[in-house]
Design an enzyme around this catalytic site. Structure first.
Site, PDB file in Angstrom:
ATOM      1  N   ARG A  50      11.244   3.536 -48.676  1.00 53.27           N
ATOM      2  CA  ARG A  50      11.661   2.504 -49.629  1.00 53.27           C
ATOM      3  C   ARG A  50      13.056   2.708 -50.186  1.00 53.27           C
ATOM      4  O   ARG A  50      13.866   1.771 -50.219  1.00 53.27           O
ATOM      5  CB  ARG A  50      10.693   2.459 -50.830  1.00 53.27           C
ATOM      6  CG  ARG A  50       9.467   1.664 -50.622  1.00 53.27           C
ATOM      7  CD  ARG A  50       8.324   2.310 -51.375  1.00 53.27           C
ATOM      8  NE  ARG A  50       8.057   3.595 -50.768  1.00 53.27           N
ATOM      9  CZ  ARG A  50       7.259   3.760 -49.728  1.00 53.27           C
ATOM     10  NH1 ARG A  50       6.595   2.749 -49.248  1.00 53.27           N
ATOM     11  NH2 ARG A  50       7.083   4.952 -49.173  1.00 53.27           N
ATOM     12  N   THR A  51      13.338   3.900 -50.658  1.00 56.45           N
ATOM     13  CA  THR A  51      14.606   4.087 -51.378  1.00 56.45           C
ATOM     14  C   THR A  51      15.779   3.860 -50.422  1.00 56.45           C
ATOM     15  O   THR A  51      16.724   3.136 -50.739  1.00 56.45           O
ATOM     16  CB  THR A  51      14.660   5.498 -51.991  1.00 56.45           C
ATOM     17  OG1 THR A  51      13.455   5.703 -52.720  1.00 56.45           O
ATOM     18  CG2 THR A  51      15.841   5.647 -52.916  1.00 56.45           C
ATOM     19  N   LYS A  79      25.004  23.340 -38.808  1.00 53.60           N
ATOM     20  CA  LYS A  79      25.968  24.403 -38.442  1.00 53.60           C
ATOM     21  C   LYS A  79      26.335  25.250 -39.654  1.00 53.60           C
ATOM     22  O   LYS A  79      27.208  26.101 -39.571  1.00 53.60           O
ATOM     23  CB  LYS A  79      27.239  23.773 -37.867  1.00 53.60           C
ATOM     24  CG  LYS A  79      27.013  22.896 -36.653  1.00 53.60           C
ATOM     25  CD  LYS A  79      28.311  22.174 -36.298  1.00 53.60           C
ATOM     26  CE  LYS A  79      28.042  20.951 -35.459  1.00 53.60           C
ATOM     27  NZ  LYS A  79      29.184  20.012 -35.466  1.00 53.60           N
ATOM     28  N   ARG A 100      19.858  11.567 -51.478  1.00 54.96           N
ATOM     29  CA  ARG A 100      18.548  12.184 -51.767  1.00 54.96           C
ATOM     30  C   ARG A 100      18.595  13.596 -51.212  1.00 54.96           C
ATOM     31  O   ARG A 100      19.077  13.819 -50.094  1.00 54.96           O
ATOM     32  CB  ARG A 100      17.404  11.416 -51.124  1.00 54.96           C
ATOM     33  CG  ARG A 100      16.079  12.194 -51.241  1.00 54.96           C
ATOM     34  CD  ARG A 100      14.886  11.416 -50.831  1.00 54.96           C
ATOM     35  NE  ARG A 100      14.559  10.394 -51.817  1.00 54.96           N
ATOM     36  CZ  ARG A 100      13.462   9.647 -51.771  1.00 54.96           C
ATOM     37  NH1 ARG A 100      12.586   9.815 -50.794  1.00 54.96           N
ATOM     38  NH2 ARG A 100      13.221   8.745 -52.699  1.00 54.96           N
ATOM     39  N   HIS A 128      14.521  10.612 -60.546  1.00 59.07           N
ATOM     40  CA  HIS A 128      14.627   9.532 -59.539  1.00 59.07           C
ATOM     41  C   HIS A 128      14.996   8.272 -60.348  1.00 59.07           C
ATOM     42  O   HIS A 128      14.195   7.352 -60.505  1.00 59.07           O
ATOM     43  CB  HIS A 128      13.295   9.375 -58.815  1.00 59.07           C
ATOM     44  CG  HIS A 128      13.339   8.574 -57.554  1.00 59.07           C
ATOM     45  ND1 HIS A 128      14.432   7.813 -57.168  1.00 59.07           N
ATOM     46  CD2 HIS A 128      12.407   8.408 -56.575  1.00 59.07           C
ATOM     47  CE1 HIS A 128      14.163   7.221 -56.017  1.00 59.07           C
ATOM     48  NE2 HIS A 128      12.947   7.568 -55.636  1.00 59.07           N
TER      49      HIS A 128
END
Ligand code: CP
Length: 303
Positions: A50-51, A79, A100, A128
């Protein structure tokens, strides 16, 4: 407006209300290509449906182009590139970064090294804030107000970043809370201290049935397997609550069930067709609220 949105505390009460008003305007007219010259970076170090997709939809509806990644396996993080260097690079390419990340505090750190606005799309168990903005918008749309509501938060209140952000945002609006959780997943002490300082009433229970009939909002959450270090502890609590249709037969007529999603089995499928289920509409509201947040952080004042 502040430059970044990392914690819901970055927005004052007035700025929250301004964002919700802008979201309503975007819902009325969702295609507004005002950012055809902008590039928005969507960098997800942790899974999301969703986000990420609603942010990318929001950016597209605003006419911006989107770059980014949703799998760090395809990036130079593999890396050994640091978060600092990754953010410095991305802020060379984009006008705004949506991030995120699994670590608490990572979004704040990103904002400190970025030359462009940063939006926290979830950092570990911490915050959030854009989920909170769409939660507030959903509450306002369904209840007609944000003030004086009784909110029952259910499930993983320890690791659930959405309940932490929502609790803080609702504190502007004279709420009362019931926290429904097992002992292992109780609301952390720091959030309860925060409410005490503001004289905001809360109660705690382990029984889901305790807080259904007098709630205006039942905010269900998933027990998050990915936050547990001990799999045995997760197994013990994973199925602790399951809200079904018969349990809400005596609730308030306008009570709404919210859930940030994804759900596992904490809301039974038979609830989906009830007038009280609002979680799918809630997710749709994420597009309009994220359009508003992007527009405001990119300096659009009159929406
Ligand atoms: N509500 C939420 O954050 O969902 P995703 O993890 O799918 O983005």
């Amino acid at each position: 407006m502040p430059k970044h949105l990392i914690s819901i505390h970055d927005f004052s009460r007035d700025e929250i209300l301004k964002t919700l008003k802008a979201a309503a305007a975007f819902e009325q007219n969702p295609s507004q290509p005002i950012f055809a010259d902008k590039v928005i970076a969507s960098i997800f170090f942790e899974p999301s449906t969703r986000t990420r997709l609603s942010f990318e939809t929001a950016a597209n509806r605003l006419g911006a182009r989107v770059i980014g990644f949703s799998d760090i396996g395809n990036t130079s993080v593999t890396k050994g590139e640091t978060l600092k260097d990754t953010i410095k690079m991305v802020s060379n390419y984009a006008d705004l970064i949506v991030i995120r990340h699994p670590l608490d505090g990572s979004a704040r750190y990103a904002s400190e090294v970025s030359s462009v606005p940063v939006i926290n799309a979830g950092d570990g168990t911490n915050q959030h804030p854009t989920q909170t903005m769409l939660d507030l918008y959903s509450i306002l749309k369904t209840q007609g107000r944000l003030e004086n509501l009784k909110i029952n938060m259910v499930g993983d209140l320890k690791y659930g970043r959405t309940v932490h952000s929502l609790l803080q945002a609702m504190s502007h609006f004279n709420p009362s809370f019931l926290f429904t959780s097992p002992d292992e997943l109780k609301m952390p002490q720091e959030y309860k201290e925060y409410l005490k300082k503001l004289n905001i009433p809360y109660q705690e229970t382990k029984q889901l049935s305790d807080g259904i009939n007098d709630a205006d909002i039942i905010y269900m959450t998933r027990v998050q397997r990915e936050r547990f270090t001990d799999p045995i502890e997760y197994e013990r609590v994973k199925n602790i609550y399951s809200l079904n249709l018969s349990m809400i037969s005596n609730c308030k007529p306008n009570m709404k069930i919210l859930h940030p999603l994804p759900r596992v089995n904490e809301i039974s499928q038979d609830v989906d067709s009830s007038n009280h289920a609002y979680y799918f509409e809630q997710a749709e509201n994420g597009v309009y609220t994220r359009m508003a947040i992007i527009a405001l952080l990119l300096g659009v004042e009159n929406l």
